[in-house]
Design a protein around this motif. Structure first.
Motif, PDB file in Angstrom:
ATOM      1  N   GLY A  45      40.201  48.844  27.080  1.00  0.00           N
ATOM      2  CA  GLY A  45      40.231  50.221  27.542  1.00  0.00           C
ATOM      3  C   GLY A  45      39.292  50.515  28.700  1.00  0.00           C
ATOM      4  O   GLY A  45      39.128  51.670  29.086  1.00  0.00           O
ATOM      5  N   ASN A  46      38.672  49.470  29.253  1.00  0.00           N
ATOM      6  CA  ASN A  46      37.755  49.650  30.378  1.00  0.00           C
ATOM      7  C   ASN A  46      38.508  49.523  31.701  1.00  0.00           C
ATOM      8  O   ASN A  46      39.387  48.672  31.841  1.00  0.00           O
ATOM      9  N   LYS A  47      38.123  50.358  32.654  1.00  0.00           N
ATOM     10  CA  LYS A  47      38.741  50.291  33.971  1.00  0.00           C
ATOM     11  C   LYS A  47      38.089  49.160  34.765  1.00  0.00           C
ATOM     12  O   LYS A  47      36.859  49.074  34.840  1.00  0.00           O
ATOM     13  N   VAL A  48      38.916  48.271  35.331  1.00  0.00           N
ATOM     14  CA  VAL A  48      38.445  47.122  36.106  1.00  0.00           C
ATOM     15  C   VAL A  48      38.912  47.306  37.545  1.00  0.00           C
ATOM     16  O   VAL A  48      40.092  47.572  37.789  1.00  0.00           O
ATOM     17  N   TYR A  49      37.980  47.184  38.481  1.00  0.00           N
ATOM     18  CA  TYR A  49      38.302  47.320  39.894  1.00  0.00           C
ATOM     19  C   TYR A  49      38.452  45.935  40.516  1.00  0.00           C
ATOM     20  O   TYR A  49      37.695  45.021  40.184  1.00  0.00           O
ATOM     21  N   THR A  50      39.435  45.790  41.387  1.00  0.00           N
ATOM     22  CA  THR A  50      39.710  44.495  42.013  1.00  0.00           C
ATOM     23  C   THR A  50      39.661  44.611  43.531  1.00  0.00           C
ATOM     24  O   THR A  50      39.946  45.661  44.093  1.00  0.00           O
ATOM     25  N   THR A  51      39.305  43.506  44.162  1.00  0.00           N
ATOM     26  CA  THR A  51      39.357  43.378  45.612  1.00  0.00           C
ATOM     27  C   THR A  51      39.948  42.010  45.926  1.00  0.00           C
ATOM     28  O   THR A  51      39.437  40.991  45.451  1.00  0.00           O
TER      29      THR A  51
END
Length: 146
Positions: free
Chosen positions: A89-95
């Protein structure tokens, strides 16, 4: 302008998957990580950044066929950011760098003299004595450029 130019070594073999494209045909998607040496560091230690890259279509198929762990390549592309919610349920940011062009940055002989030898890959036996690989007949149809 969103333009990235990088040179580095693959940390592992490309991970290639196929998905259905909009026209119903299968499209290749290759993901790999480049270890890019940092130009300057504080303590004189060697350091690198690990950049996630993604290629689509013919570019991904080329990566699948010719790239392997340890090979030195140069790429151009654009930075793309995104996010998703993981299973906790955690938001993960990607690049990621979306690859537009990719090419070899050293000869096969140079990569072998640097001490890198890919495990489990037989020598193709078609390398000439000048360090360049002889291109097999009929490969023109498989190349992404002409």
């Amino acid at each position: 302008m969103n333009k990235v130019i990088l040179m580095g070594r693959l940390t592992r073999d490309p991970d290639v998957r196929y998905s259905q494209g909009n026209n119903g045909e299968q499209m290749a998607i290759a993901r790999y990580t480049l270890a890019v040496d940092r130009r300057f560091n504080r303590n004189g230690d060697q350091s690198a950044d690990f950049i996630n890259c993604v290629a689509f279509g013919k570019t991904a198929e080329f990566a699948e066929k010719y790239f392997h762990q340890g090979i030195k390549i140069a790429i151009t592309g654009r930075i793309q950011t995104g996010s998703y919610t993981n299973k906790d349920g955690n938001k993960v940011y990607t690049t990621d760098v979306v690859i537009e062009e990719q090419e070899f940055a050293e000869s096969k002989a140079a990569s072998q003299s640097s001490g890198y030898q890919p495990a489990g890959r037989p020598e193709p036996g078609n390398a000439s004595t000048d360090g360049f690989m002889n291109i097999p007949d009929g490969i023109e149809d498989d190349l992404p450029f002409k």
